[in-house]
Enzyme design. Structure first.
Site, PDB file in Angstrom:
ATOM      1  CD  GLU A 183       1.505   8.383 -16.559  1.00 33.88           C
ATOM      2  OE1 GLU A 183       2.390   7.511 -16.528  1.00 33.88           O
ATOM      3  OE2 GLU A 183       1.742   9.609 -16.741  1.00 33.88           O
ATOM      4  NE  ARG A 239      13.530  12.931  -5.943  1.00 32.73           N
ATOM      5  CZ  ARG A 239      13.813  13.457  -7.124  1.00 32.73           C
ATOM      6  NH1 ARG A 239      12.851  13.662  -8.002  1.00 32.73           N
ATOM      7  NH2 ARG A 239      15.047  13.813  -7.434  1.00 32.73           N
ATOM      8  CD  GLU A 324      11.333  10.475  -9.288  1.00 35.72           C
ATOM      9  OE1 GLU A 324      10.603   9.664  -9.893  1.00 35.72           O
ATOM     10  OE2 GLU A 324      10.932  11.566  -8.851  1.00 35.72           O
ATOM     11  CG  HIS A 355       2.408 -13.894   9.927  1.00 37.23           C
ATOM     12  ND1 HIS A 355       2.469 -15.017  10.730  1.00 37.23           N
ATOM     13  CD2 HIS A 355       2.237 -12.847  10.765  1.00 37.23           C
ATOM     14  CE1 HIS A 355       2.288 -14.667  11.998  1.00 37.23           C
ATOM     15  NE2 HIS A 355       2.155 -13.348  12.047  1.00 37.23           N
TER      16      HIS A 355
END
Length: 470
Positions: A183, A239, A324, A355
């Site tokens: 990507e 991460r 992960e 809500h």
């Protein structure tokens, strides 16, 4: 219906169920455990050498055996010259902070001499979620420099980001540990085409592109000068990486002083986690109850509910961090794990979610662990809005634990209150959840630092791409 025995709340047995550190107050009073069970749980955490293992990680011990690596994200925010890899960490920090300062002071300009008004961060996973979370939390309503994100290989996102930007006033930061991430490669190619179509030639890319990578030849890979390259290292997982050069776009958009304060807050939490006794250690307590809720109470998911727009994107960051890290079914020696190792992580802005899915939380057929988070000091001057928001936060926190005592479904809730959402407090909050996660890895007996499932998916996607291209 036969009544079931449900463990009492901690607040029913103890006067002191609020613990504070680094400007954060953790209220564990709505956790469900008896006094006897709590004492046994504390003994278990001690037997697992949880704090000792955490400190061994900080000192550079190999804690990622499948990849033979340390996990030294704490070194990225440790100012001590004695910290592991201190020299290269501090040199890199100084370099990218100076780079950020030059962009903000207009010393660094685009190829036609324009000042930089926008930064695009290209990266996915930790290279996206960490910087995105910090930006969303600390940005002003009208920033001097805007920060945008390209993560997925989705042309709709690309068009929405680039359509309103002036390429001559835009700086792109491309972040990838290996530059094998499909990507990121695709978005980088598209952004280069975007620059070329605007009339910026290849020799002008050096004014518009910087790269962050563990590949030392990353600058040359894109035909850029070495000064446009900032290193990261294989001893920090994606991460956990926002504290280093992955945070470059944040340092540019917010200022290097803000970024350094963010690091300082995280380091304070590191020291708290290392040297505070279990009974008052915030990340150890959070890991302890997460383990208890998963293994003993059969809780199925963890829901993070921030009552603050600035913390909205922490849900996605936490999702990657915990799922992960802890989404493992085998131990480091290859033996199977007995029971669950992690919870599904989800959530949303607390006030909006009332809500949406609170009905399910309040009366549905599930057991859910919930963290509700808010700030005492709002990030605005609208007193009435804040009064309504805080009233809902406190009322809903209580409502979510009020159930039929005979029901087999229930919620367990912790609240985290920040005195203010400063860079220091955000750093401490994110470090707090990092430490909770790695300590849970110790309690579950799993490797919290590899991600074999993610790597398999990358390989398969590359194979499919190649077959369709050919």
């Amino acid at each position: 219906m036969q009544s079931l025995t449900v463990a009492p709340f901690i607040r029913d047995s103890f006067e002191s169920f609020q613990k504070s550190a680094c400007g954060i107050t953790l209220d564990i009073g709505r956790q469900r455990i008896s006094q006897k069970e709590l004492l046994g749980l504390i003994d278990f955490v001690k037997e697992k050498r949880t704090i000792e293992s955490f400190n061994e990680m900080r000192q550079g011990k190999i804690v990622n055996p499948s990849e033979g690596r340390s996990a030294l994200h704490t070194s990225l925010r440790d100012p001590s010259p004695e910290a592991p890899h201190a020299k290269e960490v501090h040199e890199t920090l100084e370099r990218f902070c100076k780079f950020a300062d030059n962009v903000r002071s207009w010393k660094w300009r685009g190829s036609a001499g324009d000042r930089i008004t926008d930064v695009i961060n290209i990266g996915i996973g930790g290279s996206d979620m960490g910087p995105r979370t910090v930006w969303n939390a600390l940005r002003s309503a009208r920033p001097e420099i805007n920060l945008h994100f390209l993560a997925s290989a989705d042309g709709v996102v690309f068009d929405r980001v680039t359509s309103s930007l002036d390429p001559y006033k835009t700086l792109v930061v491309i972040s990838s540990k290996s530059f094998k991430t499909q990507e990121t490669q695709a978005n980088a190619k598209e952004i280069f085409d975007w620059l070329l179509k605007a009339g910026i030639r290849h020799e002008g890319f050096k004014n518009h592109v910087a790269v962050v990578s563990a590949r030392k030849d990353a600058a040359e890979f894109f035909g850029l000068p070495k000064d446009n390259y900032f290193p990261i290292w294989d001893w920090v997982g994606g991460r956990f990486s926002v504290w280093g050069a992955i945070g470059l776009p944040v340092a540019i958009a917010l200022g290097s002083d803000i970024f350094r304060r963010f690091l300082a807050g995280a380091h304070l939490m590191d020291k708290h986690a290392s040297f505070t006794e279990l009974q008052n250690n915030l990340p150890a307590l959070m890991a302890m109850f997460a383990y208890w809720n998963t293994v003993k109470l059969d809780v199925s998911s963890f829901c993070f509910l921030p009552y603050d727009e600035r913390l909205r994107t922490m849900v996605d960051w936490l999702q990657q961090l915990e799922m992960e890290s802890l989404g493992k079914s085998t131990k480091p020696d290859g033996s199977p794990v007995v029971g669950k190792t992690s919870l599904a992580v989800w959530g949303g802005h607390g006030n909006e979610s009332q809500h949406s899915f609170y009905q399910w939380l309040r009366e549905g057929t599930a057991k859910t662990a919930i963290d509700v988070c808010w700030c005492k000091k709002p990030g605005h001057n609208h007193k009435e809005l804040n009064k309504v928001l805080m009233a809902n936060a406190k009322a809903q926190t209580e409502a979510l634990i009020t159930r039929d005592p005979g029901s087999k479904y229930f919620n367990v809730i912790s609240t985290l209150t920040l005195d203010d959402l400063t860079p220091e407090r955000l750093g401490a909050l994110m470090a707090l959840y990092e430490h909770k996660t790695t300590m849970l890895g110790t309690l579950f007996g799993i490797n919290a630092f590899d991600q074999p499932g993610v790597e398999l998916g990358k390989r398969l996607a590359q194979s499919v791409y190649q077959s369709e291209t050919n």
